[in-house]
Design a protein around this motif. Structure first.
Motif, PDB file in Angstrom:
ATOM      1  N   LYS A 192       0.834  -1.189   0.000  1.00  0.00           N
ATOM      2  CA  LYS A 192       0.000   0.000   0.000  1.00  0.00           C
ATOM      3  C   LYS A 192       0.876   1.250   0.000  1.00  0.00           C
ATOM      4  O   LYS A 192       2.095   1.165   0.173  1.00  0.00           O
ATOM      5  N   CYS A 193       0.229   2.412  -0.146  1.00  0.00           N
ATOM      6  CA  CYS A 193       0.979   3.660  -0.291  1.00  0.00           C
ATOM      7  C   CYS A 193       1.907   3.925   0.898  1.00  0.00           C
ATOM      8  O   CYS A 193       3.043   4.348   0.717  1.00  0.00           O
ATOM      9  N   ASP A 194       1.419   3.697   2.132  1.00  0.00           N
ATOM     10  CA  ASP A 194       2.236   4.016   3.299  1.00  0.00           C
ATOM     11  C   ASP A 194       3.490   3.156   3.377  1.00  0.00           C
ATOM     12  O   ASP A 194       4.539   3.607   3.858  1.00  0.00           O
ATOM     13  N   SER A 195       3.417   1.920   2.871  1.00  0.00           N
ATOM     14  CA  SER A 195       4.605   1.070   2.863  1.00  0.00           C
ATOM     15  C   SER A 195       5.445   1.268   1.604  1.00  0.00           C
ATOM     16  O   SER A 195       6.648   1.007   1.600  1.00  0.00           O
TER      17      SER A 195
ATOM     18  N   SER B 213       5.877   4.287  -0.004  1.00  0.00           N
ATOM     19  CA  SER B 213       6.515   5.603  -0.023  1.00  0.00           C
ATOM     20  C   SER B 213       7.997   5.594   0.344  1.00  0.00           C
ATOM     21  O   SER B 213       8.802   6.230  -0.336  1.00  0.00           O
ATOM     22  N   PRO B 214       8.439   4.870   1.401  1.00  0.00           N
ATOM     23  CA  PRO B 214       9.867   4.901   1.759  1.00  0.00           C
ATOM     24  C   PRO B 214      10.789   4.312   0.696  1.00  0.00           C
ATOM     25  O   PRO B 214      11.998   4.539   0.731  1.00  0.00           O
TER      26      PRO B 214
ATOM     27  N   HIS C 271       2.381  -2.342  -7.368  1.00  0.00           N
ATOM     28  CA  HIS C 271       1.608  -1.269  -6.732  1.00  0.00           C
ATOM     29  C   HIS C 271       1.502  -0.054  -7.657  1.00  0.00           C
ATOM     30  O   HIS C 271       0.426   0.560  -7.768  1.00  0.00           O
TER      31      HIS C 271
ATOM     32  N   CYS D 119      -1.670   2.686  -8.802  1.00  0.00           N
ATOM     33  CA  CYS D 119      -1.712   3.819  -7.869  1.00  0.00           C
ATOM     34  C   CYS D 119      -1.196   5.078  -8.565  1.00  0.00           C
ATOM     35  O   CYS D 119       0.020   5.248  -8.755  1.00  0.00           O
TER      36      CYS D 119
ATOM     37  N   CYS E 283       1.241   7.357  -6.260  1.00  0.00           N
ATOM     38  CA  CYS E 283       2.646   6.948  -6.191  1.00  0.00           C
ATOM     39  C   CYS E 283       3.334   7.109  -7.545  1.00  0.00           C
ATOM     40  O   CYS E 283       4.522   7.416  -7.612  1.00  0.00           O
TER      41      CYS E 283
END
Length: 252
Positions: free
Chosen positions: A2-5, A7-8, A29, A33, A36
């Motif tokens: 998902k986006c929160d995982s 992003s880094p 992903h 998305c 992202c």
């Protein structure tokens, strides 16, 4: 993923430094998305701008003489901390000036994106969408050659679901440009293009007044693409087309 995982990992993804398993998960992903995808393109745009726009500064004569005297003393008697101090001071000056330049430099792609969206919105609501209605690219090339003295490469979007409806001459940044108009049901997509030696642009992707706008260039043209559907297939087209440096695709 998902986006929160995801992003880094985006910076490392752009640098090609991810482990194969993580890279495959992130690619999967990114296919679905748009947020992202936009973040990845912003990272690439910044790095492209940095490489193209980074100024070079010549150190003042006094600083160069001091560095030279320090290096000469190093040969006779090591004085590494002082030399490092001077190098660090010079680096701070250079990168400080570079940071000011990047912050103050005009975003050419952003301004072109705004102009393109204004023209796009006007053309689908008030003005004629095309001046020459034709799906025959050879006819359009002859027409554009007569109008603006420039013909773009043939861009076939049928594999992405869009049919060529025709073309017209538009103005971007007070410059006459080619406008190729494509349709898919009720959706309209316009690609604006002009010669590669006139105000070359770097890659960017952004949303402007509800429109999805792509800006890029290759050896044949500069391009601005505007559409409202935010179709992920168009992102794939731009990603592949911006790297084309060979002959133009075959005409329709």
């Amino acid at each position: 993923m998902k986006c929160d995982s995801a992003s880094p990992y985006l910076d490392a993804f752009v640098d090609g430094e991810l482990e194969p398993g993580v890279e495959r998960a992130l690619e999967e992903h990114l296919r679905t998305c748009s947020a992202c995808q936009s973040a990845v393109w912003e990272i690439r745009e910044f790095r492209l701008l940095f490489r193209r726009s980074a100024p070079r500064f010549k150190a003042p004569l006094q600083l160069r003489l001091k560095l030279l005297s320090i290096t000469q003393r190093v040969r006779a008697k090591p004085s590494v901390p002082k030399l490092y101090a001077w190098i660090a001071a010079a680096a701070v000056l250079v990168f400080g000036a570079l940071a000011v330049f990047l912050v103050s430099a005009p975003d050419h792609g952003k301004e072109l994106s705004k102009d393109a969206v204004v023209d796009y919105s006007r053309s689908i609501t008030a003005e004629p969408l095309v001046e020459l209605a034709s799906g025959d690219f050879s006819a359009l090339k002859a027409w554009f050659s007569d109008k603006v003295g420039f013909t773009p490469p043939a861009i076939d979007l049928r594999r992405y679901g869009y049919e060529l409806a025709g073309g017209r001459v538009a103005l971007l940044g007070k410059r006459p440009v080619v406008a190729l108009v494509y349709k898919q049901a009720n959706d309209v997509l316009i690609i604006y293009c002009w010669p590669p030696d006139q105000d070359a642009v770097g890659y960017s992707q952004r949303s402007v007044d509800g429109c999805c706008v792509y800006v890029w260039a290759n050896s044949q043209c500069n391009y601005v693409l505007v559409e409202r559907s935010d179709d992920p297939k168009i992102c794939q087209f731009v990603d592949s087309f911006q790297d084309k440096t060979g002959p133009a695709p075959a005409s329709y």
